[in-house]
Scaffold this motif. Sequence first.
Motif, PDB file in Angstrom:
ATOM      1  N   GLY A   1      -0.365   0.665   7.899  1.00 54.57           N
ATOM      2  CA  GLY A   1      -0.398  -0.334   8.962  1.00 54.57           C
ATOM      3  C   GLY A   1       0.805  -0.234   9.886  1.00 54.57           C
ATOM      4  O   GLY A   1       0.684  -0.283  11.095  1.00 54.57           O
ATOM      5  N   CYS A   2       2.023  -0.092   9.308  1.00 53.44           N
ATOM      6  CA  CYS A   2       3.243  -0.134  10.121  1.00 53.44           C
ATOM      7  C   CYS A   2       4.126   1.099   9.935  1.00 53.44           C
ATOM      8  O   CYS A   2       5.177   1.199  10.561  1.00 53.44           O
ATOM      9  CB  CYS A   2       4.029  -1.394   9.789  1.00 53.44           C
ATOM     10  SG  CYS A   2       4.610  -1.420   8.087  1.00 53.44           S
TER      11      CYS A   2
ATOM     12  N   CYS B   1       1.679  -6.293   6.386  1.00 52.51           N
ATOM     13  CA  CYS B   1       0.449  -5.864   7.059  1.00 52.51           C
ATOM     14  C   CYS B   1      -0.774  -6.466   6.375  1.00 52.51           C
ATOM     15  O   CYS B   1      -1.753  -6.840   7.026  1.00 52.51           O
ATOM     16  CB  CYS B   1       0.332  -4.347   7.069  1.00 52.51           C
ATOM     17  SG  CYS B   1       1.579  -3.586   8.104  1.00 52.51           S
TER      18      CYS B   1
ATOM     19  N   CYS C   1       1.587  -2.471   3.105  1.00 54.06           N
ATOM     20  CA  CYS C   1       2.683  -3.358   2.715  1.00 54.06           C
ATOM     21  C   CYS C   1       2.224  -4.817   2.775  1.00 54.06           C
ATOM     22  O   CYS C   1       1.196  -5.124   3.373  1.00 54.06           O
ATOM     23  CB  CYS C   1       3.904  -3.126   3.604  1.00 54.06           C
ATOM     24  SG  CYS C   1       3.777  -3.807   5.253  1.00 54.06           S
TER      25      CYS C   1
ATOM     26  N   CYS D   1       3.294   2.811   4.571  1.00 55.59           N
ATOM     27  CA  CYS D   1       2.227   1.854   4.827  1.00 55.59           C
ATOM     28  C   CYS D   1       1.406   2.366   6.002  1.00 55.59           C
ATOM     29  O   CYS D   1       1.964   2.741   7.024  1.00 55.59           O
ATOM     30  CB  CYS D   1       2.826   0.492   5.161  1.00 55.59           C
ATOM     31  SG  CYS D   1       1.663  -0.639   5.916  1.00 55.59           S
TER      32      CYS D   1
HETATM   33 ZN   LIG Z   1       2.963  -2.331   6.775  1.00 58.77          ZN
END
Ligand SMILES: [Zn+2]
Length: 215
Positions: A18-19, A30, A27, A16
């Motif tokens: 984002g994270c 996020c 995900c 992902c």
């Molecule tokens: Zn994520």
Amino acid sequence: MRLFSDFKFLLFPTRCFGCRELDYSICSKCRKLWNPHLYQSRVSNLAVYSSISYSPVAKNILLAAKEQSVKSADQLVSNAIKASLYELFQKHPSCALVPIPSGRTSNRRRGREFVNEMAISVARDFGVAVLPILEHQRIIRDQSRLNISSRRENLAMGLSIKPEFLGKYSGENLVILDDLVTTGATINEANRALTRGGFVVKAAATACVALRRRE
Ligand SMILES: [Zn+2]
């Protein structure tokens, strides 16, 4: 352990953006954090419309779009800008968009003018023009890697009107567009340069706003 039914995922596992968790490009956790709300703040006398609260995940999403040109990250940023502009245009209809230019070195690295591209992609939906009026007076370092005090120093150098726009479009109603507002120094500087050039700045819009880091 999570199960992934997509065969492609088993062959080419992704993270992902984002994270960094092992997951599809973004995900669900996020994705939920990137849920547009209206945030209105002020930079001097200017109203700033934003739709995403800046967080470590939001930072990664912006970087994935800006630095890696990840398509789905671009889409998230563009949707956030649209949400901000939707609110802004209720109050200030028919304003042309003026993207904040990034430094020349970061453009060379990325091979594109990120905020300008975002502006073009959303302008069609609202039927407004994009006027890339501003340029940096001197080559500056990329803002996203600087802390707040370096940002202020960096921006002391300032923005100016591109020669080809001088004397044109003045009186046109404008909206300043950027991906993120933190201290407000960039928007303030853009407002100063445009107003001095005879333009009328009605408001500003960003995708993200750093709520706890405002001046
Ligand atoms: Zn994520």
